[in-house]
Scaffold this motif. Structure first.
Motif, PDB file in Angstrom:
ATOM      1  N   GLY A  53       0.802  -1.229   0.000  1.00  0.00           N
ATOM      2  CA  GLY A  53       0.000   0.000   0.000  1.00  0.00           C
ATOM      3  C   GLY A  53       0.828   1.270   0.000  1.00  0.00           C
ATOM      4  N   HIS A  54       0.117   2.363   0.159  1.00  0.00           N
ATOM      5  CA  HIS A  54       0.693   3.699   0.141  1.00  0.00           C
ATOM      6  C   HIS A  54       0.278   4.317   1.471  1.00  0.00           C
ATOM      7  CE1 HIS A  54       1.530   7.299  -2.712  1.00  0.00           C
ATOM      8  NE2 HIS A  54       1.811   7.628  -1.470  1.00  0.00           N
ATOM      9  N   PRO A  55       1.092   4.128   2.527  1.00  0.00           N
ATOM     10  CA  PRO A  55       0.625   4.513   3.866  1.00  0.00           C
ATOM     11  C   PRO A  55       0.630   6.010   4.116  1.00  0.00           C
ATOM     12  CG  PRO A  55       2.832   3.634   4.010  1.00  0.00           C
ATOM     13  CD  PRO A  55       2.438   3.557   2.562  1.00  0.00           C
ATOM     14  N   ASP A  56      -0.228   6.686   3.388  1.00  0.00           N
ATOM     15  CA  ASP A  56      -0.393   8.130   3.533  1.00  0.00           C
ATOM     16  C   ASP A  56      -1.797   8.337   4.091  1.00  0.00           C
ATOM     17  OD1 ASP A  56       0.066  10.773   3.399  1.00  0.00           O
ATOM     18  OD2 ASP A  56       0.296  10.898   1.228  1.00  0.00           O
ATOM     19  N   PRO A  57      -1.918   8.813   5.324  1.00  0.00           N
ATOM     20  CA  PRO A  57      -3.240   8.899   5.939  1.00  0.00           C
ATOM     21  C   PRO A  57      -4.045  10.068   5.389  1.00  0.00           C
ATOM     22  CG  PRO A  57      -1.573   9.764   7.426  1.00  0.00           C
ATOM     23  CD  PRO A  57      -0.851   9.319   6.190  1.00  0.00           C
ATOM     24  N   ASN A  58      -4.693   9.858   4.276  1.00  0.00           N
ATOM     25  CA  ASN A  58      -5.588  10.886   3.743  1.00  0.00           C
ATOM     26  C   ASN A  58      -6.814  10.194   3.168  1.00  0.00           C
ATOM     27  OD1 ASN A  58      -4.988  10.031   1.055  1.00  0.00           O
ATOM     28  ND2 ASN A  58      -3.152  11.320   1.057  1.00  0.00           N
ATOM     29  N   LEU A  59      -7.742  10.975   2.640  1.00  0.00           N
ATOM     30  CA  LEU A  59      -9.016  10.389   2.199  1.00  0.00           C
ATOM     31  C   LEU A  59      -8.844   9.471   0.993  1.00  0.00           C
ATOM     32  CD1 LEU A  59     -11.351  13.507   2.656  1.00  0.00           C
ATOM     33  CD2 LEU A  59     -11.153  11.507   4.139  1.00  0.00           C
ATOM     34  N   THR A  60      -7.760   9.631   0.258  1.00  0.00           N
ATOM     35  CA  THR A  60      -7.537   8.777  -0.914  1.00  0.00           C
ATOM     36  C   THR A  60      -6.898   7.450  -0.524  1.00  0.00           C
ATOM     37  OG1 THR A  60      -7.195  10.756  -2.238  1.00  0.00           O
ATOM     38  CG2 THR A  60      -6.414   8.684  -3.186  1.00  0.00           C
ATOM     39  N   TYR A  61      -5.827   7.500   0.256  1.00  0.00           N
ATOM     40  CA  TYR A  61      -5.063   6.279   0.492  1.00  0.00           C
ATOM     41  C   TYR A  61      -5.522   5.463   1.703  1.00  0.00           C
ATOM     42  CZ  TYR A  61      -1.913   7.963  -3.142  1.00  0.00           C
ATOM     43  OH  TYR A  61      -1.394   8.389  -4.333  1.00  0.00           O
ATOM     44  N   ALA A  62      -6.134   6.100   2.686  1.00  0.00           N
ATOM     45  CA  ALA A  62      -6.621   5.331   3.849  1.00  0.00           C
ATOM     46  C   ALA A  62      -8.055   4.877   3.571  1.00  0.00           C
ATOM     47  CB  ALA A  62      -6.549   6.179   5.105  1.00  0.00           C
ATOM     48  N   GLU A  63      -8.200   4.208   2.450  1.00  0.00           N
ATOM     49  CA  GLU A  63      -9.522   3.867   1.923  1.00  0.00           C
ATOM     50  C   GLU A  63     -10.351   2.985   2.866  1.00  0.00           C
ATOM     51  OE1 GLU A  63      -8.854   1.825  -1.684  1.00  0.00           O
ATOM     52  OE2 GLU A  63     -10.950   2.020  -2.317  1.00  0.00           O
ATOM     53  N   GLU A  64      -9.685   1.986   3.440  1.00  0.00           N
ATOM     54  CA  GLU A  64     -10.426   1.046   4.284  1.00  0.00           C
ATOM     55  C   GLU A  64     -11.052   1.766   5.486  1.00  0.00           C
ATOM     56  OE1 GLU A  64      -8.138  -2.440   5.252  1.00  0.00           O
ATOM     57  OE2 GLU A  64      -9.561  -3.029   6.814  1.00  0.00           O
ATOM     58  N   LEU A  65     -10.256   2.625   6.111  1.00  0.00           N
ATOM     59  CA  LEU A  65     -10.748   3.372   7.265  1.00  0.00           C
ATOM     60  C   LEU A  65     -11.856   4.349   6.850  1.00  0.00           C
ATOM     61  CD1 LEU A  65     -10.291   4.112  10.332  1.00  0.00           C
ATOM     62  CD2 LEU A  65      -8.935   6.019   9.458  1.00  0.00           C
ATOM     63  N   VAL A  66     -11.634   5.009   5.726  1.00  0.00           N
ATOM     64  CA  VAL A  66     -12.611   5.999   5.268  1.00  0.00           C
ATOM     65  C   VAL A  66     -13.945   5.308   4.978  1.00  0.00           C
ATOM     66  CG1 VAL A  66     -13.157   7.648   3.426  1.00  0.00           C
ATOM     67  CG2 VAL A  66     -10.849   7.599   4.409  1.00  0.00           C
ATOM     68  N   ASP A  67     -13.909   4.143   4.324  1.00  0.00           N
ATOM     69  CA  ASP A  67     -15.148   3.402   4.054  1.00  0.00           C
ATOM     70  C   ASP A  67     -15.859   3.049   5.354  1.00  0.00           C
ATOM     71  OD1 ASP A  67     -14.670   3.544   1.406  1.00  0.00           O
ATOM     72  OD2 ASP A  67     -14.022   1.458   1.141  1.00  0.00           O
ATOM     73  N   MET A  68     -15.068   2.647   6.340  1.00  0.00           N
ATOM     74  CA  MET A  68     -15.640   2.276   7.631  1.00  0.00           C
ATOM     75  C   MET A  68     -16.302   3.489   8.296  1.00  0.00           C
ATOM     76  SD  MET A  68     -13.434   0.737  10.789  1.00  0.00           S
ATOM     77  CE  MET A  68     -12.864  -0.781  10.192  1.00  0.00           C
ATOM     78  N   MET A  69     -15.603   4.633   8.246  1.00  0.00           N
ATOM     79  CA  MET A  69     -16.079   5.818   8.963  1.00  0.00           C
ATOM     80  C   MET A  69     -17.274   6.484   8.274  1.00  0.00           C
ATOM     81  SD  MET A  69     -14.289   5.805  11.670  1.00  0.00           S
ATOM     82  CE  MET A  69     -15.023   7.280  12.367  1.00  0.00           C
ATOM     83  N   TYR A  70     -17.423   6.209   6.976  1.00  0.00           N
ATOM     84  CA  TYR A  70     -18.567   6.768   6.254  1.00  0.00           C
ATOM     85  C   TYR A  70     -19.654   5.716   6.018  1.00  0.00           C
ATOM     86  CZ  TYR A  70     -16.333  11.272   5.553  1.00  0.00           C
ATOM     87  OH  TYR A  70     -15.776  12.510   5.763  1.00  0.00           O
ATOM     88  N   GLY A  71     -19.428   4.494   6.534  1.00  0.00           N
ATOM     89  CA  GLY A  71     -20.400   3.422   6.319  1.00  0.00           C
ATOM     90  C   GLY A  71     -21.487   3.398   7.382  1.00  0.00           C
ATOM     91  N   GLU A  72     -22.285   2.317   7.320  1.00  0.00           N
ATOM     92  CA  GLU A  72     -23.324   2.120   8.339  1.00  0.00           C
ATOM     93  C   GLU A  72     -22.637   1.685   9.628  1.00  0.00           C
ATOM     94  OE1 GLU A  72     -27.073  -0.239   7.820  1.00  0.00           O
ATOM     95  OE2 GLU A  72     -26.329  -0.148   5.744  1.00  0.00           O
ATOM     96  N   HIS A  73     -23.206   1.963  10.755  1.00  0.00           N
ATOM     97  CA  HIS A  73     -22.637   1.592  12.059  1.00  0.00           C
ATOM     98  C   HIS A  73     -21.195   2.056  12.193  1.00  0.00           C
ATOM     99  CE1 HIS A  73     -26.191  -0.805  12.122  1.00  0.00           C
ATOM    100  NE2 HIS A  73     -25.751  -1.559  11.132  1.00  0.00           N
ATOM    101  N   ALA A  74     -20.887   3.219  11.678  1.00  0.00           N
ATOM    102  CA  ALA A  74     -19.511   3.718  11.749  1.00  0.00           C
ATOM    103  C   ALA A  74     -19.109   3.965  13.194  1.00  0.00           C
ATOM    104  CB  ALA A  74     -19.408   5.023  10.972  1.00  0.00           C
ATOM    105  N   PRO A  75     -17.826   3.752  13.516  1.00  0.00           N
ATOM    106  CA  PRO A  75     -17.348   4.091  14.857  1.00  0.00           C
ATOM    107  C   PRO A  75     -17.486   5.597  15.123  1.00  0.00           C
ATOM    108  CG  PRO A  75     -15.718   2.763  13.666  1.00  0.00           C
ATOM    109  CD  PRO A  75     -16.774   3.168  12.677  1.00  0.00           C
ATOM    110  N   ASP A  76     -17.293   5.987  16.372  1.00  0.00           N
ATOM    111  CA  ASP A  76     -17.400   7.413  16.740  1.00  0.00           C
ATOM    112  C   ASP A  76     -16.165   8.192  16.318  1.00  0.00           C
ATOM    113  OD1 ASP A  76     -19.807   7.418  18.832  1.00  0.00           O
ATOM    114  OD2 ASP A  76     -18.607   5.605  19.119  1.00  0.00           O
TER     115      ASP A  76
END
Ligand code: VG1
Ligand code: CO
Length: 543
Positions: free
Chosen positions: A248-271
């Protein structure tokens, strides 16, 4: 044991950039390439005989081989002791912490940050001084000058040492201590933040996710968030550090941290969601269905600092890099503290922190930190947010909205055009400079250009001057467009365009940044003729 001296000849282009020397692994693997750079460091940093060197890196491909070379050369050049993270691992902020805590003379940090890793990808090295911070420009320029006339380097003809086990081994007359890479850092975090309050927060309904992106923060995050703070196992995702960062490309932004972003914008997202980069000095902060820009994050940390035990007495001042939004300036004004504007790169914050002029610093590029170390610090920023959330007991989104209501909102975005032809990028910058005299007074839509310049900085502590740090187009209404060429890439040029506009009116705070900045983004293209020069109609990454 006698040192051996090996003849060598200079390599071109060993000038450290924004954050050390970064090149392709294949470049570093050429015989003598790393050795020349390391010997040049040892040749210019003064008398370190008998003192301690800290060595560690982000664990990327070639990390371990490089460490063996560095240690043998350190012993041959007269260091008395070396501290190395187990498996050759030290995140960038942890290396800074270890240098300071153990009174080391300095350290060599091996990292190319968020750039991809692997045999065909990037590697990097930088020297940090005894304060724990990146060497200032005077030192990096001396290192570069030395690489131009180097003729030999010193090493020892000994076997590689074991980096996998804690303990002490000898290389010649130098003692090497293999240390736990997490322990000192975790202890420092515990001394700054209210771990009890955070533990209580995490034991309730509140849920968080931390994405280590298969890079160095995996082991740090698992110990701090899961073991010490009791977050459930699985809170840290992609927590196993790999030498290719999992491809991967470990750059924490909306493009590269895709898995986290999907989780945070998905249903039952963490706080709460957060990610860090390859070497653990960057951070991205997310709420449920909500993104906090790094510039806003810095401002919010400054405004809420007194809620954190380590900053309960208040902060001395703040600093931000020039392209970072002015959100923190407004907080500083209200708190009645100084705010400094520096060139891009953490090395410019060092003097201000050493002199006690600033406590918190930040950059728009997902970097935030304080005087607890002399590097930006990813997990520290995450803990800072958790501490604020534990005290205020409201959501991330509420904290940000409330902040905007009080201070106004600095709409902000950065456009990156990666892998552009280097000559074309330089021509575009030259063209922009050629327009400095004609642009003021011209209007673009409703905005009138006030001034243009190439940012130059005089360090308030040692009076050193750094010029050519980015082209600024400043408008009458306070909005800005900045053009800079990246100093961390390894292929061609990366053009960065930074756009900012301030909005006081609370009714207009709900806009999407791209929408709010639409006219300025268009103006940036018109003023620079970017498409004509670079052939690009779209950026590679928008943050
Ligand atoms: C980039 C960022 C800069 C940051 C630097 C090192 O530099 O813009 O703000 O300090 O990376 O960060 P440049 O020259 O490419 O714009 V790291 O996490 O790569 O050590
Ligand atoms: Co980094």
């Amino acid at each position: 044991m006698a040192a051996i001296t090996k003849p060598t000849t200079p390599f071109e282009g060993q000038r450290p950039g924004t954050s050390g020397l970064r090149k392709k692994v294949k470049v570093f693997q050429q015989p003598g390439y790393l050795e020349n750079f390391v010997q040049s460091v040892y040749d210019v940093i003064g008398d370190f005989s008998g003192s301690t060197l800290v060595v560690g890196g982000d664990g990327r491909y070639y990390n371990k081989e490089a460490i063996q070379i560095i240690l043998k050369m350190a012993a041959a050049n007269g260091f008395g002791r070396a501290l190395v993270g187990r498996d050759g691992i030290l995140s960038t902020p942890a290396a800074s912490c270890v240098i300071r805590k153990h009174g080391a003379y300095g350290g060599l940090i091996l990292s190319a940050s968020h750039n991809p890793a692997g045999p065909d990808e990037d590697f990097g090295i930088k020297y940090n001084i005894g304060s724990g911070g990146p060497a200032p420009e005077g030192v990096t320029e001396a290192i570069f000058a030395r690489t131009g006339n180097i003729s030999e380097y010193k090493t020892l003809d000994v076997d590689d040492i074991t980096l996998e086990q804690l303990g002490t081994v000898q290389i010649g007359d130098m003692q090497v201590e293999v240390i736990d890479p997490v322990a000192d850092y975790a202890e420092l975090m515990q001394s700054i933040f209210d771990f009890d309050a955070i533990r209580e927060l995490l034991s309730g309904d509140f849920r968080m996710a931390f994405d280590a992106m298969h890079a160095v923060t995996g082991p740090y995050a698992r110990v701090i968030f899961e073991e010490m703070l009791g977050a459930p196992e699985g809170t840290v995702i992609n927590g196993i550090a790999r030498d290719d960062f999992g491809g991967g490309h470990p750059d924490p932004n909306l493009t590269y941290a895709e898995e986290l972003v999907d989780m945070m914008y998905g249903e039952h997202a963490p706080d709460f969601g957060a990610a860090s980069d390859g070497d653990g000095d960057r951070n991205m902060i997310l709420g449920r269905h909500f993104f906090v820009t790094p510039s806003d994050s810095l401002a919010i940390l400054a405004a809420n600092a007194r809620l954190v035990p380590g900053y309960a007495d208040g902060i001395a001042g703040v600093a931000r890099s020039m392209p970072t939004s002015a959100a923190v300036d407004r907080v500083a004004a209200r708190l009645g503290i100084d705010c400094y504007e520096t060139p891009t790169g953490w090395k410019f914050f060092g003097n201000l922190m050493d002199a006690g002029k600033v406590t918190l610093c930040g950059e728009e590029s997902f970097g935030t930190g304080s005087n607890h170390v002399r590097e930006k610090d990813g997990p520290w920023a995450v803990l800072f947010w958790l501490n604020i959330l534990a005290v205020r007991k409201v959501s991330v989104e509420e904290i940000v909205n409330e902040h905007w209501t009080l201070y106004g909102r600095n709409y902000y975005s950065r456009y990156d055009y990666e892998g552009v032809d280097a000559a074309a990028a330089e021509e575009m910058m030259a063209y922009l400079r050629s327009r400095f005299e004609k642009l003021p007074g011209n209007n673009f839509g409703e905005r009138i250009v006030k001034t243009c310049d190439d940012f130059s900085y005089t360090d308030p502590v040692d009076q050193s001057v750094s010029s050519g740090q980015g082209i600024r187009i400043l408008f009458e209404d306070g909005s800005r467009i900045i053009f800079r060429l990246s100093g961390t890439g390894t292929e061609g040029a990366t053009v960065r365009v930074y756009i900012e506009s301030f909005e006081h009116d609370t009714d207009k705070h709900g806009m999407n940044a791209q929408e709010a900045l639409g006219d300025l983004i268009e103006t940036a293209g018109v003023i620079s003729r970017l498409q004509e020069f670079t052939g690009r109609s779209e950026p590679t990454v928008i943050t």
